[in-house]
Design an enzyme around this catalytic site. Structure first.
Site, PDB file in Angstrom:
ATOM      1  N   THR A  96       0.861  -1.190   0.000  1.00  0.00           N
ATOM      2  CA  THR A  96       0.000   0.000   0.000  1.00  0.00           C
ATOM      3  C   THR A  96       0.893   1.235   0.000  1.00  0.00           C
ATOM      4  O   THR A  96       1.574   1.517   0.997  1.00  0.00           O
ATOM      5  CB  THR A  96      -0.916   0.038   1.235  1.00  0.00           C
ATOM      6  OG1 THR A  96      -1.665  -1.175   1.293  1.00  0.00           O
ATOM      7  CG2 THR A  96      -1.870   1.216   1.159  1.00  0.00           C
ATOM      8  N   LYS A 171      -7.165   1.969  -2.955  1.00  0.00           N
ATOM      9  CA  LYS A 171      -6.781   1.355  -1.673  1.00  0.00           C
ATOM     10  C   LYS A 171      -6.792   2.411  -0.554  1.00  0.00           C
ATOM     11  O   LYS A 171      -7.236   2.144   0.571  1.00  0.00           O
ATOM     12  CB  LYS A 171      -5.398   0.719  -1.829  1.00  0.00           C
ATOM     13  CG  LYS A 171      -4.761   0.217  -0.560  1.00  0.00           C
ATOM     14  CD  LYS A 171      -5.530  -0.933   0.071  1.00  0.00           C
ATOM     15  CE  LYS A 171      -4.991  -1.241   1.452  1.00  0.00           C
ATOM     16  NZ  LYS A 171      -5.863  -2.092   2.217  1.00  0.00           N
TER      17      LYS A 171
HETATM   18  P1  NAP Z   1       4.755  -6.285   7.978  1.00  0.00           P
HETATM   19  O1  NAP Z   1       4.357  -7.564   8.605  1.00  0.00           O
HETATM   20  O2  NAP Z   1       5.165  -5.135   8.823  1.00  0.00           O
HETATM   21  O3  NAP Z   1       5.898  -6.617   6.926  1.00  0.00           O
HETATM   22  C1  NAP Z   1       6.601  -5.587   6.280  1.00  0.00           C
HETATM   23  C2  NAP Z   1       7.535  -6.169   5.237  1.00  0.00           C
HETATM   24  O4  NAP Z   1       8.224  -5.061   4.609  1.00  0.00           O
HETATM   25  C3  NAP Z   1       8.619  -7.105   5.799  1.00  0.00           C
HETATM   26  O5  NAP Z   1       8.879  -8.105   4.863  1.00  0.00           O
HETATM   27  C4  NAP Z   1       9.805  -6.151   5.945  1.00  0.00           C
HETATM   28  O6  NAP Z   1      11.062  -6.793   5.947  1.00  0.00           O
HETATM   29  C5  NAP Z   1       9.642  -5.325   4.680  1.00  0.00           C
HETATM   30  N1  NAP Z   1      10.385  -4.070   4.724  1.00  0.00           N
HETATM   31  C6  NAP Z   1      10.150  -2.992   5.506  1.00  0.00           C
HETATM   32  N2  NAP Z   1      11.049  -2.024   5.254  1.00  0.00           N
HETATM   33  C7  NAP Z   1      11.883  -2.503   4.302  1.00  0.00           C
HETATM   34  C8  NAP Z   1      13.005  -1.968   3.614  1.00  0.00           C
HETATM   35  N3  NAP Z   1      13.462  -0.736   3.858  1.00  0.00           N
HETATM   36  N4  NAP Z   1      13.617  -2.748   2.700  1.00  0.00           N
HETATM   37  C9  NAP Z   1      13.164  -3.995   2.441  1.00  0.00           C
HETATM   38  N5  NAP Z   1      12.093  -4.558   3.037  1.00  0.00           N
HETATM   39  C10 NAP Z   1      11.469  -3.821   3.966  1.00  0.00           C
HETATM   40  O7  NAP Z   1       3.579  -5.684   7.054  1.00  0.00           O
HETATM   41  P2  NAP Z   1       2.298  -6.383   6.418  1.00  0.00           P
HETATM   42  O8  NAP Z   1       1.199  -6.340   7.391  1.00  0.00           O
HETATM   43  O9  NAP Z   1       2.667  -7.656   5.766  1.00  0.00           O
HETATM   44  O10 NAP Z   1       1.931  -5.275   5.323  1.00  0.00           O
HETATM   45  C11 NAP Z   1       2.668  -5.152   4.113  1.00  0.00           C
HETATM   46  C12 NAP Z   1       1.950  -4.132   3.230  1.00  0.00           C
HETATM   47  O11 NAP Z   1       0.609  -4.564   2.986  1.00  0.00           O
HETATM   48  C13 NAP Z   1       1.844  -2.721   3.833  1.00  0.00           C
HETATM   49  O12 NAP Z   1       1.938  -1.776   2.804  1.00  0.00           O
HETATM   50  C14 NAP Z   1       0.450  -2.732   4.438  1.00  0.00           C
HETATM   51  O13 NAP Z   1      -0.091  -1.434   4.541  1.00  0.00           O
HETATM   52  C15 NAP Z   1      -0.295  -3.581   3.436  1.00  0.00           C
HETATM   53  N6  NAP Z   1      -1.474  -4.274   3.948  1.00  0.00           N
HETATM   54  C16 NAP Z   1      -1.428  -4.913   5.145  1.00  0.00           C
HETATM   55  C17 NAP Z   1      -2.565  -5.556   5.596  1.00  0.00           C
HETATM   56  C18 NAP Z   1      -2.600  -6.275   6.924  1.00  0.00           C
HETATM   57  O14 NAP Z   1      -3.717  -6.509   7.417  1.00  0.00           O
HETATM   58  N7  NAP Z   1      -1.499  -6.640   7.542  1.00  0.00           N
HETATM   59  C19 NAP Z   1      -3.724  -5.555   4.833  1.00  0.00           C
HETATM   60  C20 NAP Z   1      -3.731  -4.924   3.584  1.00  0.00           C
HETATM   61  C21 NAP Z   1      -2.599  -4.280   3.155  1.00  0.00           C
HETATM   62  P3  NAP Z   1      11.734  -7.312   7.315  1.00  0.00           P
HETATM   63  O15 NAP Z   1      11.058  -8.614   7.627  1.00  0.00           O
HETATM   64  O16 NAP Z   1      13.160  -7.450   7.000  1.00  0.00           O
HETATM   65  O17 NAP Z   1      11.441  -6.255   8.368  1.00  0.00           O
END
Ligand code: NAP
Length: 286
Positions: A96, A171
């Protein structure tokens, strides 16, 4: 489909990549913290050592990372996605982000000879695990057609929204409403409980009426149980509110409710609830 790459094995990416593996796709994974690759490798994935190595060896690479800064970070530099994408390969960013970030990535990918699609998702950890996300695809329509078999594994619907940027905007509209709803819901729950009403009964009554929705039910049960186990990290919702407000600014449109909700989510971050579930917004009101 040919060889698939998957970057970003956080809450969402891990579940989505796992579903692709289970469906029989050949999947190569990369995550910044490489330790998170092990669980996927154990299920049959291959591991790349950099985004560049991954995009060099895969036909279509999917990514889902935190925010605009992360989405750009994995694309840029000598080991980044853009360095590896080359002619005939394709990149689909499911993070997102805002439309400006998405357009910047699209430009760099297409200039390097690749095809680009943005495809942010609606739905949280459980829909990611169940393969029932709503995938908001925008960009190269030929890539959209090629990606449909994978989208059909990860999601229950994947509408094509139009040119790059339109998926990101859709989104942000969805999540701006969600953040606002959660904020007023938490405030109402706090008022009801302080006024001596019974929590489960409030949820039952809400659930029977016109403002019934799955989020009030799910998050309501969580806050009554004081269970803030993370499905959607609170910090990401604040990021989405911030990006929606910024889109409003670009369009010279007042978004007063989103602005107030954003301040409440910022207070929750200041209080240390960043990595807890969005339901932890309730603790600001307690
Ligand atoms: P998350 O669990 O916090 O995972 C974040 C991911 O991004 C991890 O793989 C992290 O790597 C990586 N990352 C962060 N900074 C980085 C960088 N500088 N370089 C490379 N990798 C990096 O987040 P999530 O919940 O899966 O969400 C991911 C996306 O989907 C976000 O944009 C969120 O808004 C969206 N989203 C989430 C949900 C939900 O319910 N969770 C629903 C819809 C959309 P590391 O493991 O190394 O930290």
């Amino acid at each position: 489909m040919k060889k698939i790459g998957f970057i970003g094995l956080g809450i969402m990416g891990k579940a989505m990549a796992l579903n692709l593996i289970k469906a029989g796709f050949s999947v190569t994974v990369w995550n910044r913290d490489l330790d998170k690759c092990a669980a996927l490798v154990a299920k049959g994935a291959q591991q790349a050592n950099s985004p560049r190595e991954l995009t060099e060896t895969c036909d279509i690479t999917f990514t889902i990372v935190s925010d605009p800064a992360a989405a750009l970070a994995i694309c840029e530099g000598p080991d980044g996605v853009i360095a590896g994408i080359g002619n005939g390969r394709s990149y689909i960013d499911m993070s997102t982000v805002d439309d400006v970030t998405s357009q910047k990535i699209a430009k760099a990918i297409t200039e390097a000879g690749g095809r680009f699609l943005e495809a942010p998702v609606s739905g949280t950890k459980k829909p990611a695990e169940d393969g029932t996300l709503i995938i908001l695809a925008a960009g190269d329509e030929t890539l959209y057609q090629d990606a449909l078999p994978a989208f059909n594994v990860m999601g229950k619907m994947s509408p094509y929204i139009g040119e790059v940027g339109q998926g990101a905007k859709m989104k942000l509209v969805v999540n701006m409403m969600m953040g606002g709803m959660l904020s007023i819901f938490s405030e109402g729950m706090s008022l009801g409980l302080k006024a001596g009403l019974d929590g489960p009964q409030i949820l039952d009554i809400l659930g029977a009426g016109a403002i019934s929705n799955p989020m009030f039910k799910g998050k309501g049960e969580m806050l009554l149980a004081e269970n803030y186990t993370t499905s959607f990290p609170l910090k990401h919702m604040q990021k989405d509110l911030r990006l929606a407000i910024s889109l409003g600014e670009q369009l010279n449109l007042a978004l007063p409710n989103a602005a107030i909700s954003n301040e409440i989510f910022k207070q929750a971050i200041q209080a240390g609830f960043s990595d807890e579930d969005i339901a932890a917004i309730f603790k600001v009101y307690k």
